[in-house]
Write a protein that holds these residues in place. Sequence first.
Motif, mmCIF file in Angstrom:
data_model
loop_
_atom_site.group_PDB
_atom_site.id
_atom_site.type_symbol
_atom_site.label_atom_id
_atom_site.label_comp_id
_atom_site.label_asym_id
_atom_site.label_seq_id
_atom_site.Cartn_x
_atom_site.Cartn_y
_atom_site.Cartn_z
ATOM 1 N N ALA A 1 -9.622 -30.117 20.096
ATOM 2 C CA ALA A 1 -10.573 -31.146 20.171
ATOM 3 C C ALA A 1 -9.772 -32.485 21.429
ATOM 4 N N LYS A 2 -7.762 -32.109 21.906
ATOM 5 C CA LYS A 2 -7.431 -32.695 23.590
ATOM 6 C C LYS A 2 -8.052 -32.531 25.036
ATOM 7 N N LEU A 3 -9.427 -31.286 24.893
ATOM 8 C CA LEU A 3 -9.775 -30.765 26.262
ATOM 9 C C LEU A 3 -11.251 -32.224 26.226
ATOM 10 N N TYR A 4 -11.941 -32.613 25.012
ATOM 11 C CA TYR A 4 -12.908 -33.718 25.191
ATOM 12 C C TYR A 4 -12.406 -34.778 24.818
ATOM 13 N N ARG A 5 -11.138 -35.080 25.722
ATOM 14 C CA ARG A 5 -10.520 -36.714 24.808
ATOM 15 C C ARG A 5 -11.680 -37.315 25.912
ATOM 16 N N SER A 6 -11.829 -37.926 26.916
ATOM 17 C CA SER A 6 -12.285 -38.681 27.588
ATOM 18 C C SER A 6 -14.346 -38.252 27.301
ATOM 19 N N LEU A 7 -14.881 -37.061 26.249
ATOM 20 C CA LEU A 7 -15.941 -37.706 25.581
ATOM 21 C C LEU A 7 -15.502 -38.320 24.266
ATOM 22 N N LEU A 8 -14.302 -38.187 23.472
ATOM 23 C CA LEU A 8 -14.290 -38.842 22.101
ATOM 24 C C LEU A 8 -13.707 -40.591 22.582
ATOM 25 N N ALA A 9 -13.635 -40.431 23.545
ATOM 26 C CA ALA A 9 -13.210 -41.895 23.970
ATOM 27 C C ALA A 9 -14.205 -42.500 24.006
ATOM 28 N N ARG A 10 -15.478 -41.878 24.095
ATOM 29 C CA ARG A 10 -17.151 -42.902 23.898
ATOM 30 C C ARG A 10 -17.178 -43.548 22.877
ATOM 31 N N PRO A 11 -17.412 -44.935 22.435
ATOM 32 C CA PRO A 11 -18.141 -45.126 21.271
ATOM 33 C C PRO A 11 -19.021 -44.442 20.334
ATOM 34 N N HIS A 12 -19.797 -43.188 20.592
ATOM 35 C CA HIS A 12 -21.172 -42.533 20.376
ATOM 36 C C HIS A 12 -20.696 -41.654 20.140
ATOM 37 N N VAL A 13 -19.551 -41.139 19.646
ATOM 38 C CA VAL A 13 -19.417 -39.440 19.897
ATOM 39 C C VAL A 13 -18.396 -39.740 18.278
ATOM 40 N N GLY A 14 -18.213 -38.606 17.585
ATOM 41 C CA GLY A 14 -17.818 -38.128 16.779
ATOM 42 C C GLY A 14 -17.235 -36.331 16.913
ATOM 43 N N LEU A 15 -16.871 -35.947 15.656
ATOM 44 C CA LEU A 15 -15.911 -35.131 15.769
ATOM 45 C C LEU A 15 -15.980 -33.557 14.834
ATOM 46 N N ALA A 16 -16.452 -32.591 14.815
ATOM 47 C CA ALA A 16 -16.331 -31.516 13.684
ATOM 48 C C ALA A 16 -15.658 -30.834 13.763
ATOM 49 N N LEU A 17 -15.312 -30.357 12.798
ATOM 50 C CA LEU A 17 -14.368 -28.871 12.604
ATOM 51 C C LEU A 17 -15.092 -28.825 11.745
ATOM 52 N N ASP A 18 -15.203 -26.515 12.297
ATOM 53 C CA ASP A 18 -15.433 -25.899 11.955
ATOM 54 C C ASP A 18 -14.463 -24.626 11.448
ATOM 55 N N PRO A 19 -14.216 -24.883 9.745
ATOM 56 C CA PRO A 19 -12.633 -23.813 9.921
ATOM 57 C C PRO A 19 -13.149 -22.438 9.797
ATOM 58 N N GLU A 20 -14.864 -22.095 9.074
ATOM 59 C CA GLU A 20 -14.391 -20.665 9.276
ATOM 60 C C GLU A 20 -15.211 -20.405 11.125
ATOM 61 N N TRP A 21 -14.475 -20.933 11.660
ATOM 62 C CA TRP A 21 -14.034 -20.094 13.613
ATOM 63 C C TRP A 21 -12.911 -20.446 13.940
ATOM 64 N N ARG A 22 -12.309 -21.076 12.595
ATOM 65 C CA ARG A 22 -10.232 -20.948 12.506
ATOM 66 C C ARG A 22 -9.824 -19.352 12.141
ATOM 67 N N LEU A 23 -9.825 -18.450 13.428
ATOM 68 C CA LEU A 23 -9.756 -16.849 13.196
ATOM 69 C C LEU A 23 -7.752 -17.081 13.738
ATOM 70 N N LYS A 24 -7.466 -15.664 12.371
ATOM 71 C CA LYS A 24 -6.035 -15.542 12.935
ATOM 72 C C LYS A 24 -6.159 -14.101 13.572
ATOM 73 N N PRO A 25 -5.396 -13.972 14.560
ATOM 74 C CA PRO A 25 -4.880 -13.429 15.719
ATOM 75 C C PRO A 25 -5.410 -11.926 15.508
ATOM 76 N N LYS A 26 -5.265 -11.421 14.239
ATOM 77 C CA LYS A 26 -6.197 -9.994 14.702
ATOM 78 C C LYS A 26 -7.972 -9.728 13.368
ATOM 79 N N GLN A 27 -8.512 -10.957 13.608
ATOM 80 C CA GLN A 27 -9.648 -11.348 12.874
ATOM 81 C C GLN A 27 -10.807 -11.640 13.690
ATOM 82 N N LYS A 28 -12.006 -11.228 13.260
ATOM 83 C CA LYS A 28 -13.049 -11.392 14.452
ATOM 84 C C LYS A 28 -14.317 -12.062 13.740
#
Length: 178
Positions: free
Chosen positions: A30-57
């Motif tokens: 999220a911090k990589l997109y700080r400049s975009l998230l600092a804009r009033p018309h930009v929200g954020l979504a988190l997708d846990p399906e794609w949050r993987l552990k080290p050996k997951q694919k």
Amino acid sequence: MKPLVDAAEKAGVYVILDLQPGRTDFLTQAKLYRSLLARPHVGLALDPEWRLKPKQKHLRQIGSVKASEINRTASWLAALTRTKHLPQKLFVVHQFSTSMIKDRKRLDTGHAELATVIHVDGSGPQGAKQGTWSVLRKNAPPVDGWGWKNFVDEDEPMLSVPQTWRQVRPRPDLITYQ
């Protein structure tokens, strides 16, 4: 990505940045997109399906995340919103399985700067989707809204917005298409 966000702003369209971080944590991404998230018309979504552990694919395992990681990301986004004097932001958390968010009852949904939505994003036959909708709503933390995703290529049948509005109960606050 900035040209697309600029075009959306010009057209009066709200943008939701959807993070699928792989093995990186949500806050770092999220911090990589700080400049975009600092804009009033930009929200954020988190997708846990794609949050993987080290050996997951990807596409072999369904990822997951602890509520504490979501909470850290929400706190950071709320602070950014408050510091920049921005209007309330949409904060979306995707979920189609109870195992995707560990300790979900501990989600901190109390940030006034954020409108927190659990986005039920399962695909397939409508009966299965309705079942997922019901299961995920049970014992859920208090959130500002609920979202429903229609998959153009994977739902059978794929519902139009009016069909979704008539058939999904309670009615979703957010309807998306992918």
